[in-house]
Design a protein around this motif. Structure first.
Motif, PDB file in Angstrom:
ATOM      1  N   GLU A   9     -14.258   6.097  27.868  1.00  0.00           N
ATOM      2  CA  GLU A   9     -14.976   4.895  28.087  1.00  0.00           C
ATOM      3  C   GLU A   9     -14.379   3.711  27.834  1.00  0.00           C
ATOM      4  O   GLU A   9     -14.551   2.590  28.708  1.00  0.00           O
ATOM      5  CB  GLU A   9     -16.242   5.022  27.109  1.00  0.00           C
ATOM      6  CG  GLU A   9     -17.247   3.677  26.942  1.00  0.00           C
ATOM      7  CD  GLU A   9     -18.426   3.996  26.077  1.00  0.00           C
ATOM      8  OE1 GLU A   9     -18.903   2.969  25.864  1.00  0.00           O
ATOM      9  OE2 GLU A   9     -18.443   5.312  25.412  1.00  0.00           O
ATOM     10  N   TRP A  35     -20.976   5.510  35.170  1.00  0.00           N
ATOM     11  CA  TRP A  35     -22.023   5.802  34.053  1.00  0.00           C
ATOM     12  C   TRP A  35     -23.289   6.748  34.671  1.00  0.00           C
ATOM     13  O   TRP A  35     -23.929   7.146  33.792  1.00  0.00           O
ATOM     14  CB  TRP A  35     -22.483   4.457  33.653  1.00  0.00           C
ATOM     15  CG  TRP A  35     -21.791   4.168  32.593  1.00  0.00           C
ATOM     16  CD1 TRP A  35     -20.954   3.024  32.563  1.00  0.00           C
ATOM     17  CD2 TRP A  35     -22.127   3.856  30.949  1.00  0.00           C
ATOM     18  NE1 TRP A  35     -20.354   2.625  31.349  1.00  0.00           N
ATOM     19  CE2 TRP A  35     -21.059   3.270  30.516  1.00  0.00           C
ATOM     20  CE3 TRP A  35     -23.021   4.603  30.340  1.00  0.00           C
ATOM     21  CZ2 TRP A  35     -21.156   3.112  29.005  1.00  0.00           C
ATOM     22  CZ3 TRP A  35     -23.140   4.458  28.927  1.00  0.00           C
ATOM     23  CH2 TRP A  35     -22.254   3.902  28.322  1.00  0.00           C
ATOM     24  N   THR A  36     -23.419   6.896  36.018  1.00  0.00           N
ATOM     25  CA  THR A  36     -24.234   7.657  36.449  1.00  0.00           C
ATOM     26  C   THR A  36     -23.914   9.163  37.121  1.00  0.00           C
ATOM     27  O   THR A  36     -24.697   9.903  37.357  1.00  0.00           O
ATOM     28  CB  THR A  36     -25.013   6.777  37.567  1.00  0.00           C
ATOM     29  OG1 THR A  36     -24.025   6.491  38.518  1.00  0.00           O
ATOM     30  CG2 THR A  36     -25.775   5.715  36.920  1.00  0.00           C
ATOM     31  N   ARG A  87     -25.907   0.048  29.658  1.00  0.00           N
ATOM     32  CA  ARG A  87     -24.750  -0.794  29.927  1.00  0.00           C
ATOM     33  C   ARG A  87     -24.653  -1.205  31.355  1.00  0.00           C
ATOM     34  O   ARG A  87     -24.021  -2.114  31.874  1.00  0.00           O
ATOM     35  CB  ARG A  87     -23.465   0.137  29.673  1.00  0.00           C
ATOM     36  CG  ARG A  87     -22.184  -0.439  30.280  1.00  0.00           C
ATOM     37  CD  ARG A  87     -21.602  -1.538  29.558  1.00  0.00           C
ATOM     38  NE  ARG A  87     -20.624  -2.154  29.944  1.00  0.00           N
ATOM     39  CZ  ARG A  87     -20.472  -3.317  30.952  1.00  0.00           C
ATOM     40  NH1 ARG A  87     -21.531  -3.499  31.453  1.00  0.00           N
ATOM     41  NH2 ARG A  87     -19.394  -3.680  31.039  1.00  0.00           N
ATOM     42  N   ALA A 150     -18.484  10.239  34.139  1.00  0.00           N
ATOM     43  CA  ALA A 150     -19.857  10.210  33.553  1.00  0.00           C
ATOM     44  C   ALA A 150     -20.340  11.301  32.995  1.00  0.00           C
ATOM     45  O   ALA A 150     -20.900  11.411  31.877  1.00  0.00           O
ATOM     46  CB  ALA A 150     -21.117  10.036  34.783  1.00  0.00           C
ATOM     47  N   TRP A 154     -21.159  11.380  28.922  1.00  0.00           N
ATOM     48  CA  TRP A 154     -22.681  11.973  28.420  1.00  0.00           C
ATOM     49  C   TRP A 154     -22.470  13.117  27.328  1.00  0.00           C
ATOM     50  O   TRP A 154     -22.986  12.936  26.288  1.00  0.00           O
ATOM     51  CB  TRP A 154     -23.481  12.661  29.541  1.00  0.00           C
ATOM     52  CG  TRP A 154     -23.899  11.711  30.555  1.00  0.00           C
ATOM     53  CD1 TRP A 154     -24.052  10.097  30.550  1.00  0.00           C
ATOM     54  CD2 TRP A 154     -23.943  11.871  31.900  1.00  0.00           C
ATOM     55  NE1 TRP A 154     -24.563   9.688  31.539  1.00  0.00           N
ATOM     56  CE2 TRP A 154     -24.423  10.527  32.531  1.00  0.00           C
ATOM     57  CE3 TRP A 154     -24.038  12.882  32.818  1.00  0.00           C
ATOM     58  CZ2 TRP A 154     -24.930  10.682  33.964  1.00  0.00           C
ATOM     59  CZ3 TRP A 154     -24.347  12.882  34.050  1.00  0.00           C
ATOM     60  CH2 TRP A 154     -24.697  11.603  34.700  1.00  0.00           C
TER      61      TRP A 154
END
Length: 212
Positions: A9, A35-36, A87, A150, A154
């Motif tokens: 991150e 992030w996805t 975010r 991502a 997670w």
């Protein structure tokens, strides 16, 4: 699954700041990918109508368009819902602002569809020095490593592997578990903590049974 080389991150945030000096719109898009877990072809084909905010903020992944190919169903031919964390939600809202539902969501600053080679060139992604060392803004990674980023992000935040499987669109939980093996499980970390009790991190023993 290929060998993975995700950003942490903190590394992703640091790279994002550098990307913004090259092209702010592309930097925003790559941060969203990190992030996805969207595949590049999925991002190229994503429409504004795929942005959902009820019951929770998410993107509905229905289409993909690899470069040189027509729009088609996603890999595995299934529709999946990918969450939009705080975010990146404001970024996606801004990317959608002023566009019609069937317009492309992720476009260049000029409104054109994304192209990998042009995007990576603008970001100076893969530049190398005379000795062949990577000095580009991609830091030696592939664009696809943003998808791996991502999944690792997670799992590091303790999202259940089954949920991560659904968000990534993995057909098998075994694929998702590859990321767990890469990160190490919570049990690994707890065990290492117990192993290191009473021992300093500079290899000097602090009263442990094997110390001097």
């Amino acid at each position: 699954m290929d060998e993975i080389h995700p950003f942490t991150e903190n590394e992703l945030e640091a790279a994002y700041l550098v990307w913004k000096t090259k092209d702010e719109r592309l930097a925003d898009i790559l941060l969203v990918l990190g992030w996805t877990g969207l595949r590049w072809g999925e991002a190229r084909a994503m429409q504004v109508a795929s942005l959902m905010e009820v019951p929770t903020a998410a993107l509905m992944v229905r289409r993909s368009q690899p470069e040189g190919s027509p729009v088609k169903a996603t890999k595995g031919r299934s529709i999946r819902r990918v969450p939009l964390g705080n975010r990146v939600l404001p970024i996606v809202r801004e990317l959608a602002r002023g566009k019609a539902p069937h317009d492309l969501l992720f476009t260049t600053s000029g409104g054109a569809q994304l192209w990998r080679s042009a995007s990576l060139r603008l970001l100076d992604w893969a530049r190398r020095d005379d000795a062949g060392n990577s000095i580009g803004t991609g830091r030696g990674r592939r664009l696809h490593d943003l998808r791996h980023t991502a999944a690792c992000l997670w799992l590091a935040r303790r999202i259940d592997p089954g949920t991560v499987q659904a968000w990534c669109g993995h057909e098998s939980i075994a694929t998702t578990n590859r990321y767990l093996h890469y990160l190490g499980t919570g049990a690994d970390k707890a065990g290492l903590g117990r192993l290191n009790e009473g021992v300093s991190d500079d290899s000097g023993a602090a009263g442990g049974p094997l110390g001097p």
